[in-house]
Every structure is written in structure tokens, then in C-alpha cells.
Design a protein around this motif. Structure first.
Motif: not given
Length: 342
Positions: A91-93, A100-101, A325-331
Motif C-alpha cells: 500500500x503506497x502512502x 510508480x506502482x 514512491x513511499x510505502x505505507x504498509x506491506x502484507x
């Protein structure tokens, strides 16, 4: 497989391979899918994709990149991680754009073979076995070419044709018209893309720029599974301009040539006026012509300044060196790659 989803090889720059030269099946496969406000497509896509990719490889991962969606796309993807061990979610910020994705997905992929596809099911998952077979025959890149887009207006189709016509003539490499993001690539092609650190990315051009043996296959896009297209006219025009500026300095050279041509014309016209005045005397009529010329050349000057400004804006973005890009979270990545028994 029916005619609406079957791929057909139409062109390739690879040599012909016999059975003895086929690559073995890949050890691992990564599927990268960018999402932007596609909550309605999450379940439909995963339910259609997983039965197709699971038999293809023992080790697979499906990397879904939520590009700052404002709907429930992110939560829906995270929820599916609980029951799909192959699923990885980034999830990107915020919304950084499709290019970018895709880059974020490529950077987090680990497969020997990587496939990129859209989330709306217009890229049929049933074509993945054919694409993988083309890779086994020696292609490092398998690019899918749209046969037609019935959902586009004649104006949009004409504008795209003009854009590709321009790109073919100003770029130092071949730009294939209607080449989609729907493609499969070898790990070395993926790594080559990741070596390109530019911020203003035109991904379709980067695929062609890196080269590598490529097979082109035709396909007919399926209807959108749900939701509406995110590609509106203005973003498409901005993307086209970014593509032209990213891969050629021809527009700057065109304005230099235009300026030199106008300067020569002005010199000869001025010489004509001087000679005419010396012979026939001063002639006052011609105000309308003079005003028209002033307006015309003012417009040319402003257009040339605007073109220079576009290049300076691109340079400004690159100089700042902000992350793509900046990453908000990963799973799901903490599980590692998912290995399946044959």
C-alpha cells in the motif's frame, strides 16, 4: 480458449527454437498488479487469476500494489491475504501513478519470471500460459498488443495514432503501437528496468528502451469486470507529453530550426522592405499585416518558451531526487515466496 481471449504471435525479434532449446519451466513466478480504486475488482480478479497461475509454477507470488486508493481497495486486499498464501500487498502512502506502482511491484518481486497486468480483468489471465511458453522459447520479454479498443472514442484512437507516429520518428528505438502494460519478462529484464532511476517515468517507453529479445502477441481486451476507467483525456495528454520529453530532445531542436527559419525569412523580408522604400518611397499601408506578424511571432516565442519550460520542469523533478514512491504498509512478504508441491 475462445477468440476473445486467445493470444496469437504476430511478430518477434527472436530466433526460432526447437524442442531441445526450450527453457525449462521457471522456478518462480511473480504477478504484479497495480490497483487504484478497484475495490469491486479485487475478488473477481483473484478468483479468476489464481486457478490459472497455480499450475504454472511451484513457487508463485501475486503482488498487488494499492496506489493510494480512496475506496476500500486496500482493506479488501489485506483481508484476502488471510486466506491466500500467495498474495502480497503493498500500500503506497498516496496516489503516485501507475508507473510508480508498477516500479514498486517490480522492486519487491523475486520471481525468475515477472508478469504485469491490470486489475480490471481486461488483461485475460488465461493468456498467461501462452506468454510463459513464448518465454520458454527464448524471449526475455513477451509484450501483448491490443487488437482494438471498442471502449475508446474515435478521437482518442486517432490521438494515440498521432502520438505513436511522433514517437516512432523522434525516438532512437522502436515504439510499438498499442503495446500494453500486459507483459511478461525475464528476471534480467526486470533488473534492467530497476536500474533506471529516473523520477519522471514513462513505463511503456522504458520497456522498449532496454531492448532484450521480445515477442509480440495480439490479444483482444475483455470487458471491464467492474467500475469505470481511470484513464481520462487530460491525464492521457500529460502522459503523452511526458513520454515525448523523456525520450527525445527533438522538440527543442525543432524550435531551434523554427527560430533559424523565421530569422532568415525576417532578414529577406527586411531587405525587401528597404529596397522597396529606396525605390518607391515610404508607404504607410500595412498596419494589419504588421499586427498579424507581431501576434504570430509572439505566439511562436511563447510556445518555444513553454517547450523549454517543460524540459526544465522535468530537470527540476530529477534534481530534487525525491523517492519515486513511499510505502505505507506491506502484507504477506514476511511469509517469503509460496512453494507448492507439483
Amino acid at each position: 480458449m475462445d477468440d476473445t481471449s486467445a493470444g496469437r504471435c504476430v511478430a518477434a525479434n527472436t530466433n526460432q527454437f526447437d524442442e531441445q532449446t526450450l527453457r525449462p519451466a521457471p522456478d518462480s513466478l511473480s504477478i504484479i498488479i497495480p490497483f487504484y480504486n478497484e475495490a469491486e475488482c479485487v475478488d473477481l480478479l483473484l478468483d479468476a487469476l489464481l486457478p490459472v497461475v497455480r499450475p504454472l509454477c511451484d513457487t508463485i507470488e501475486v503482488i498487488c500494489v494499492d496506489d493510494g486508493s480512496s475506496d476500500k481497495t486496500g482493506p479488501f486486499l489485506l483481508n484476502r491475504c488471510n486466506d491466500i498464501p500467495e498474495l502480497r500487498v503493498i500500500r503506497l502512502s498516496r496516489n503516485f501513478g501507475q508507473d510508480a506502482a508498477i516500479t514498486a511491484g517490480l522492486a519487491h518481486s523475486s520471481g525468475q519470471v515477472v508478469c504485469i497486468m491490470d486489475a480490471d480483468l481486461q488483461h485475460p489471465p488465461t493468456l498467461l500460459p501462452d506468454m510463459l511458453n513464448a518465454w520458454r522459447e527464448g524471449s526475455d520479454m513477451v509484450c501483448m498488443i491490443r487488437k482494438h479498443r471498442n471502449d475508446e472514442t474515435p478521437f482518442v484512437r486517432s490521438a494515440k495514432s498521432v502520438f505513436y507516429w511522433i514517437m516512432q520518428r523522434i525516438c532512437s528505438f522502436e515504439m510499438v503501437q498499442s503495446a500494453a502494460h500486459f507483459r511478461l519478462m525475464d528476471r534480467k529484464a526486470c533488473d534492467a528496468l530497476l536500474c533506471l532511476t529516473e523520477r519522471s517515468r514513462y513505463q511503456a517507453g522504458l520497456y522498449q528502451w532496454i531492448g532484450f529479445p521480445t515477442t509480440y502477441m495480439e490479444y483482444t481486451p475483455d470487458q471491464r469486470a467492474a467500475g469505470s476507467t481511470k484513464w481520462l483525456l487530460l491525464p492521457m495528454l500529460n502522459r503523452a507529453l511526458r513520454g515525448i520529453i523523456s525520450f527525445s530532445s527533438a522538440p527543442l531542436r525543432i524550435w531551434s530550426f523554427t527560430g533559424a527559419t523565421i530569422a532568415c525569412m525576417a532578414f529577406f523580408y527586411g531587405f525587401y522592405i528597404v529596397v522597396k522604400t529606396l525605390i518607391f518611397g515610404i508607404d504607410f499601408p500595412g498596419f494589419a499585416t504588421l499586427a498579424t506578424l507581431i501576434l504570430f511571432f509572439s505566439g511562436v516565442i511563447l510556445l518555444s518558451i513553454g517547450m523549454i519550460g517543460e524540459y526544465l520542469a522535468g530537470l527540476f523533478e530529477e534534481v530534487k531526487q525525491r523517492p519515486l514512491y513511499l510505502i505505507y504498509e506491506t502484507r504477506g512478504f514476511e511469509q517469503g515466496t509460496t512453494e507448492r508441491n507439483s
